[in-house]
Design an enzyme around this catalytic site. Structure first.
Site, PDB file in Angstrom:
ATOM      1  N   HIS A 151      -0.066   6.507   3.235  1.00  0.00           N
ATOM      2  CA  HIS A 151      -0.863   5.632   2.807  1.00  0.00           C
ATOM      3  C   HIS A 151      -0.870   5.234   1.305  1.00  0.00           C
ATOM      4  O   HIS A 151      -0.681   6.272   0.479  1.00  0.00           O
ATOM      5  CB  HIS A 151      -2.236   6.186   2.977  1.00  0.00           C
ATOM      6  CG  HIS A 151      -2.662   6.266   4.477  1.00  0.00           C
ATOM      7  ND1 HIS A 151      -2.917   5.249   5.101  1.00  0.00           N
ATOM      8  CD2 HIS A 151      -3.056   7.297   5.381  1.00  0.00           C
ATOM      9  CE1 HIS A 151      -3.134   5.475   6.451  1.00  0.00           C
ATOM     10  NE2 HIS A 151      -3.313   6.884   6.577  1.00  0.00           N
ATOM     11  N   CYS A 158       0.836   0.481   2.612  1.00  0.00           N
ATOM     12  CA  CYS A 158       0.527  -1.008   2.224  1.00  0.00           C
ATOM     13  C   CYS A 158       0.505  -1.024   0.765  1.00  0.00           C
ATOM     14  O   CYS A 158       0.840  -0.173   0.040  1.00  0.00           O
ATOM     15  CB  CYS A 158      -1.222  -0.532   2.388  1.00  0.00           C
ATOM     16  SG  CYS A 158      -1.708  -0.111   3.885  1.00  0.00           S
TER      17      CYS A 158
END
Lengths: 387, 565
Positions: free
Chosen positions: A159, A201
């Site tokens: 992440h 991301c």
């Protein structure tokens, strides 16, 4: 006269040699030896913990699988997995990690060697592996022993956000730290060329700050975009892979050790129509043209073979082991096994003598205080009456 | 099959050359359990007549069957005995009986160093790091905060006369996960790898889909022969697995090698001098293919009958060149285990608690002593003045207590007690503790999972119903010759209790972020607006004139004529 003849002869020989070398350089043999690296390393990191981040472990393991298949041995791969999904109690099929739904492909395999696992995957350990500043007792399998002729592949997944990547939900690494680590590696000549792939991301923010030469970077999404996961498996109950790495795996399955696919093909993996996010890449720090860089320069370990017809004399063979000479010290008395629970001995065991330690600061301070108070109240002149 | 090697006869400089004598044996024992589960125990033993602790000229450098990575570890750290095990699951003694080789959940490492070692702690730290690289496990987390030095438990299982416990170190990592990445390097230590012999059955997808899986490496010096005049090094690799009746067996008490391992045996390891499969037929199961070879062995105080299949003989494999065993049984009564222990945490809240250890002696008329060893991490602060030992609701005073208190962040608690268990009784040991608040950097990334406390170890010499044999013979099956037997009337057993999972008071880690956001908002809105009100001054500002006027003013300035308004 003979001197001039010799000089002319020498000039002729030198010019012949130069022509020959030039020819070698442009022929296939020359091209074969023109790439600058002699060995390949891979550092594959999954930074997420917990069962719902199954896909990050599957991402890393699929890259591991491709890299092993194309020739890089386990001793040259540093695999870091922040959590164990294969033998997790929630896994309906233990010892497996699947990348395709309906359990088609088990990327965990039967021959996996994880070097850093669980709580060991931290920012500090990752940076120590990259820069080589590990404690002296670290075993070889946990070290990145690259030199200035190594091509290194670094793959990160987890992440992330704009300018950072989260490690185990408790700490982050920033893009500046990563860029500095690569600069340290360059200063210490720890790589020849480095390929950096990140699937998180806003992954492109992680390579924005690189400033060392010979770095090529790929990311699964631009700043402001999210990388999406691919498909869930209803039996396992979580998403199995991320979109970018899924299509990267499909692309790599077509590559074999002798393939001529180059980096431009890799940049085309997962266009926006498939990935929803826009993959990005950065090649301005890289010396060679990406079109001339083979995929196997980073993902595989193509050994360069030189065939020779000369005979080589081997040194004399190893001497067979010498048996202990019987005429030496023979233990005539027979050895015995130790009693496992010698009750009588235990009950009468003397307490072991503790080593004497000098009194520590607290005790010394306490005694100083007591003595000070004593002298304060009674005064020095009364001492002779007391003692 | 004899181990082949180069044999050179003749003398050179007065010494005789002879091949280093090493041999390799492998065996598999299959024991059907009365609950319907099936217990398979692999043992691989390499015996080598050499001396690792030699230096200089005689230093061992030529390895054949013995793995080089372990041999170098032994000589570098002057290790006398090494026992390491990785276990997933908990051994249910009441349902399954006693295991051949017990092990606690997680990773366990205990090492006896040679008495020539001067810095035992330094060697221990380096040894754990090296082993973590060899076995792909996080053994580097073993440090002074979870290592203990037992004073009476864990006596050497091999030869040795010095039992100075300064050279013993013991540590467990109850949280250690065991998966294929630990099995892969373990299999690579075998002489035949996983290519031939019994190791072909070890497929991780089946082995880890089980109720209990334990792999271990035991290295110790043992007697070479009956007279015990010389010693040899023994490396035992053991793998114990219990397949579940319902998840792997589909609820039927019918098992085959193929059902257990999804593989069948095709050949013995060519480097093995003996390769056997033993099946426990004491409860008369149906067995096919039948074999005339039977063997009786007294193991764990019980005389049991085994069918033996010798894999070095070609007729075991039959026409199809593959050996698949089929087993079917009814399974009624099981010999009740004589010693059994449990442990749990009592109490409520996040401040205090109580550890209860319960030991059962199921022998009808004999009492025997047990040695209980407890190693509790420093963050559970034990109050030893609340320690009580009760048997049959009466106080039972232990005949030996060794307690080493913990030092915060340095050393764990160590409590060893020798307790006499009355016959047919339950003994309960309770001690109260208080939970410590850790520093915020000491919490793991998932602190709400809890913190583990390693298993207690109960060691005992249990009186045996059947006379045990104290003779040492080379033909003894491996599973009955692990623990040396000194007297006929009792056998040594070690029982591990459950590990504990304890919640420590956990802070809310998002609070620093919340506090910073809130404080900055309050300061910005409250103080900031007040400051602006006090210090802001207002000035009248004329709007800038349009372009035409500005141009006109510019021309007028040149002409020296007064400007427009």
């Amino acid at each position: 006269m003979s001197h001039d003849f010799l000089q002319m002869h020498l000039k002729a020989v030198i010019s012949c040699l130069l022509i020959f070398l030039y020819k070698v350089h442009t022929t296939k043999a020359g091209q074969f030896f023109s790439s600058g690296h002699t060995n390949n390393w891979a550092v594959l990191v999954c930074t997420s913990r917990f069962w719902f981040n199954y896909r990050h472990v599957a991402n890393t393991l699929s890259v591991y699988r491709s890299v092993k298949r194309l020739g890089i041995p386990d001793s040259h791969i540093v695999l870091m997995l922040a959590d164990d999904m294969a033998c997790n109690y929630r896994n309906p099929k233990p010892a497996t990690v699947f990348s395709h739904k309906n359990m088609e492909l088990n990327v965990y395999g039967d021959d996996v060697e994880v070097d850093y696992r669980g709580y060991e995957v931290t920012v500090e350990n990752f940076l120590r592996v990259l820069t080589g500043r590990l404690p002296p007792s670290t075993p070889r399998s946990k070290r990145l022993l690259s030199d200035d002729r190594s091509n290194i592949l670094i793959y990160l997944t987890g992440h992330g956000g704009n300018g950072f990547l989260k490690f185990q939900d408790s700490e982050e690494i920033s893009n500046m730290e990563l860029a500095d680590a690569f600069e340290q590696m360059w200063q210490k000549r720890r790589y020849n060329e480095l390929l950096f792939i990140i699937d998180t991301c806003q992954g492109a923010s992680m390579y924005e700050r690189f400033y060392s030469p010979n770095l090529m970077a790929l990311a699964s999404s631009q700043v402001g975009e999210d990388s999406l996961s691919h498909q869930p498996d209803l039996a396992i109950g979580v998403h199995l892979m991320d979109k970018y790495t899924f299509y990267l795996l499909e692309f790599l399955e077509e590559v074999h050790p002798a393939s001529q696919a180059n980096m431009n093909d890799l940049f085309k993996v997962c266009p926006q129509s498939q990935c929803v996010s826009t993959p990005g890449h950065r090649t301005d720090l890289f010396q060679r043209d990406p079109g001339s860089v083979l995929i196997t320069d980073f993902f595989g370990s193509v050994r360069k073979v030189e065939i020779t017809k000369d005979t080589i004399n081997l040194t004399s063979p190893v001497e067979p082991p010498i048996q202990r000479s019987g005429s030496g010290d023979i233990q005539i008395e027979s050895l015995t096994y130790v009693d496992q629970l010698p009750v009588a001995e235990i009950i009468h065991q003397k307490p072991k003598q503790k080593d004497w330690h000098p009194p520590d600061g607290f005790i010394l301070g306490l005694w100083t205080l007591i003595l000070l108070v004593f002298f304060q109240t009674y005064g020095i002149k009364h001492l002779k009456h007391i003692f | 099959m004899q181990s082949f090697g180069i044999s050179l006869d003749g003398t050179k400089n007065g010494e005789t050359f002879a091949p280093a004598k090493d041999q390799f044996q492998e065996e598999l024992v299959i024991r059907p359990l009365h609950s319907g589960d099936i217990y398979a125990s692999f043992q691989f033993r390499t015996l080598w007549d050499t001396d690792f602790l030699q230096e200089g000229q005689k230093k061992v450098s030529h390895y054949r069957l013995f793995p080089k990575s372990l041999g170098q570890v032994l000589s570098k750290f002057s290790v006398q005995e090494l026992h390491i095990s990785f276990t997933q699951g908990f051994w249910r003694t009441m349902q399954w009986g006693q295991p051949f080789i017990p092990s606690p959940p997680g990773a366990e490492l205990w090492v006896w160093f040679h008495d020539t070692v001067s810095d035992v702690d330094g060697n221990w730290k380096e040894l754990t790091n090296v082993l973590s690289g060899i076995f792909c496990a996080s053994l580097n987390f073993i440090d002074m905060t979870n290592t203990v030095q037992p004073s009476a438990s864990f006596k050497p299982l091999g030869l040795g006369n010095a039992t100075d416990h300064r050279f013993l170190r013991y540590a467990t990592l109850p949280r250690e996960i065991v998966c294929t990445e630990n099995l892969t390097p373990w299999k690579k230590l075998l002489p035949c790898g996983s290519k031939a012999g019994l190791a072909v059955l070890m497929k991780s997808e089946k082995l880890f889909h089980s109720s209990f899986h334990s792999q271990a490496v035991h290295i110790r010096p043992i007697c070479q022969d009956e007279q015990c005049t010389s010693k040899a090094w023994e490396l035992r690799q053991t793998l114990n697995v219990v397949f579940d009746h319902y998840t792997s067996g589909q609820g039927k008490k019918e098992w085959s090698l193929f059902k257990m391992f999804s593989r069948t045996l095709t050949e013995a390891c060519p480097l093995a001098s003996s390769s056997k499969v033993y099946v426990d037929i004491t409860d008369n199961p149906e067995l096919s293919p039948a074999t005339p070879l039977l063997s009786q062995a007294v193991v764990l105080g019980d005389r049991r009958t085994y069918s033996v299949y010798d894999l070095t003989r070609a007729e075991t494999f039959g026409q199809l060149r593959s050996f698949n065993l089929l087993l079917r049984w009814k399974g009624d009564n099981m010999l009740r285990p004589l010693l059994h222990a449990e442990r749990y945490v009592a109490g409520f809240g996040l401040q205090t608690g109580e550890i209860h250890t319960v030991i059962y002696n199921n022998h009808p008329y004999r009492a025997f002593p047990v040695l209980l060893m407890d190693s509790v991490p420093w963050y559970l602060q034990l109050y030893i003045h609340t320690l009580t030992v009760t048997s049959k609701s009466r106080d039972n005073k232990p005949s030996y207590i060794h307690y080493q208190p913990a030092k915060d962040r340095h050393r764990p608690h160590l409590l060893e007690m020798l307790i006499q268990l009355p016959p047919h009784s339950m003994t309960e040991v309770t001690v109260q503790f208080e939970r410590a608040l850790l520093k915020w950097t000491e919490y793991t990334p998932d602190p709400n999972h809890g913190f583990y406390v390693g298993s207690s170890v109960v060691s005992a010499l249990v009186p045996s119903m059947v006379a045990m044999s104290t003779n040492f013979t080379q033909d003894q099956p491996l599973f009955s010759s692990f623990v040396p037997v000194k007297e006929e009337s009792s056998y040594f057993v070690r029982v591990y209790t459950e590990p504990l999972l304890v919640n420590l008071p956990t802070p809310d880690f998002s609070m620093p972020y919340n506090v910073i956001c809130l404080t900055c908002t309050v300061v910005a809105v409250g103080y900031g607006s007040f400051y602006n009100l006090l210090t802001r001054t207002f000035q009248v500002d004329e709007p800038s004139p349009p372009l035409a006027k500005r141009l006109a003013n510019f021309i007028r300035r040149i002409r020296g004529v007064p400007l427009l308004a």
